[in-house]
Design a protein around this motif. Structure first.
Motif, PDB file in Angstrom:
ATOM      1  N   ALA A  88       0.788  -1.246   0.003  1.00  0.00           N
ATOM      2  CA  ALA A  88      -0.037  -0.117   0.029  1.00  0.00           C
ATOM      3  C   ALA A  88       0.763   1.366   0.055  1.00  0.00           C
ATOM      4  O   ALA A  88       0.549   2.257  -0.577  1.00  0.00           O
ATOM      5  N   GLY A  89       1.935   1.237   0.726  1.00  0.00           N
ATOM      6  CA  GLY A  89       2.907   2.458   0.682  1.00  0.00           C
ATOM      7  C   GLY A  89       3.248   2.754  -0.491  1.00  0.00           C
ATOM      8  O   GLY A  89       3.785   3.914  -0.920  1.00  0.00           O
ATOM      9  N   ALA A  91       2.322   1.577  -3.540  1.00  0.00           N
ATOM     10  CA  ALA A  91       1.296   2.001  -4.440  1.00  0.00           C
ATOM     11  C   ALA A  91       0.783   3.534  -4.261  1.00  0.00           C
ATOM     12  O   ALA A  91       0.586   4.214  -5.282  1.00  0.00           O
ATOM     13  N   ASP A  92       0.898   4.049  -3.177  1.00  0.00           N
ATOM     14  CA  ASP A  92       0.543   5.523  -3.076  1.00  0.00           C
ATOM     15  C   ASP A  92       1.528   6.672  -3.132  1.00  0.00           C
ATOM     16  O   ASP A  92       1.492   7.650  -2.968  1.00  0.00           O
ATOM     17  N   GLY A  93       2.789   5.828  -3.459  1.00  0.00           N
ATOM     18  CA  GLY A  93       4.017   6.704  -3.363  1.00  0.00           C
ATOM     19  C   GLY A  93       4.818   7.235  -2.023  1.00  0.00           C
ATOM     20  O   GLY A  93       5.690   7.888  -1.887  1.00  0.00           O
ATOM     21  N   THR A  94       3.942   6.607  -0.725  1.00  0.00           N
ATOM     22  CA  THR A  94       4.679   7.169   0.304  1.00  0.00           C
ATOM     23  C   THR A  94       6.220   6.609   0.591  1.00  0.00           C
ATOM     24  O   THR A  94       6.870   7.040   1.180  1.00  0.00           O
TER      25      THR A  94
END
Length: 349
Positions: A88-89, A91-94
């Motif tokens: 998830a991190g 995928a969202d660029g975090t």
């Protein structure tokens, strides 16, 4: 040549620490680099995406006003890391990558991986989504000599992992041996390596000959001269699998100059000057831009920076600051063992 203008570089391996040290050292990286992969080995480590967001916020708060510097966050791999959180991190660029520390290999690595099989669910997910794994390439077996730990890591851990997950994209960080260079060159895809400015300039004599010099002590430790020359050949060759990771690792002087001193060299203030000298000495100034500003973005699948930095050469050697002051005490700056005639004189966003 007396001036050199290159695309603004990135640092693909950087320690910023936290608190007073972060406040003091960050401006030196932000002055010369557009982006940097920020290491997660804090106390406690940056394990989750929430941890990374919080740390990124502290970095943003410490940046000089108007700075365009972008920290690229990483997660510290443990045997309990949640694959879904990592994905998830990413995928969202975090977060940009995950860092593998063999437990006990270096500073603040006690929470690292002891049995890589326990981390396979995370690594398998990373392979599926194209997320890079950054490895500290040393074994911690006490039976293995400290100067052989990188070569043994390749044999025992990295090569088997590549066979098991050939699609996993891996950066072998701060390579210090001819063995590491040869292994990276033997792999056509999916593997790259970072090289530090200090490993291009010092061998183990710098630490041990004529007295112990703690500010040249880092991990992986500097090796024989034959290995240093192999690293320089890799850096200046133009091979796209090699790019800059400073491994700038600040420690307070009181923690370095002690009976059991910390490993790490703080080189952020003079990395580009030192590299310009290395590349000039090796007749490869025309390849410096690729090493510091092109090869890394290509591997990480990121755009190149639009800004530039200008370096200037002087006849007299440059004197670099001895230390950077923090609210907790001084941090010594890397002092190159040979004269450096270059300095950064301008940088644009």
């Amino acid at each position: 040549m007396t001036t050199l203008t290159i695309r603004k570089p990135d640092d693909w391996h950087l320690h910023l620490r936290d608190g007073a040290v972060l406040q003091a050292v960050l401006p030196h990286t932000a002055a010369h680099f557009a982006r940097a992969i920020v290491m997660p080995n804090l106390v406690p480590p940056v394990v989750t995406v929430a941890d990374a967001l919080a740390y990124r916020g502290r970095i943003a708060a410490a940046l000089p006003a108007g700075s365009g510097f972008t920290p690229l966050m990483t997660l510290y791999l443990t045997e309990a890391t949640d694959p879904a959180d990592v994905a998830a991190g990413f995928a969202d660029g975090t977060v940009t990558a995950v860092k593998l520390y063999p437990a006990g290999a270096t500073t603040n690595s006690d929470s690292g991986v002891r049995d890589i099989d326990r981390a396979m669910p995370v690594l398998e997910r990373m392979a599926q989504i194209g997320m890079p794994l950054l490895v500290h390439g040393e074994v911690v077996d006490p039976a293995v000599d400290i100067f052989d730990r990188e070569a043994v890591f390749i044999e025992r851990v990295l090569a088997p992992l590549r066979d098991r997950l050939p699609e996993l994209r891996i950066v072998m960080e701060h390579v210090t041996t001819a063995d590491g260079v040869a292994y990276v060159r033997s792999q056509e895809t999916g593997l790259a390596a970072t090289l530090t400015p200090h490993h291009l300039m010092i061998n183990r004599n710098a630490i041990l000959a004529g007295g112990i010099r703690p500010h040249y002590y880092c991990l992986p430790v500097a090796k024989r001269e034959t290995h240093r020359l192999a690293l320089r050949d890799a850096a200046t060759s133009g091979d796209r699998r090699f790019f800059l990771g400073t491994d700038s690792a600040p420690h307070l002087d009181r923690l370095k100059e002690t009976a059991c001193g910390c490993a790490g060299i703080f080189n952020a203030p003079n990395t580009l000057a030192c590299l310009a000298q290395v590349f000039e000495d090796d007749g490869a100034l025309d390849r410096l831009e690729a090493f510091v500003a092109e090869n890394g973005p290509a591997f990480y699948r990121l755009p190149r920076n639009e800004g530039h930095v200008r370096l200037q050469r002087s006849e007299a050697p440059v004197d670099f600051p001895v230390a950077v002051d923090t609210a907790d005490g001084p941090v010594t700056v890397f002092q190159p063992p040979a004269p450096v005639h270059w300095r950064v004189v301008a940088a644009s966003a």
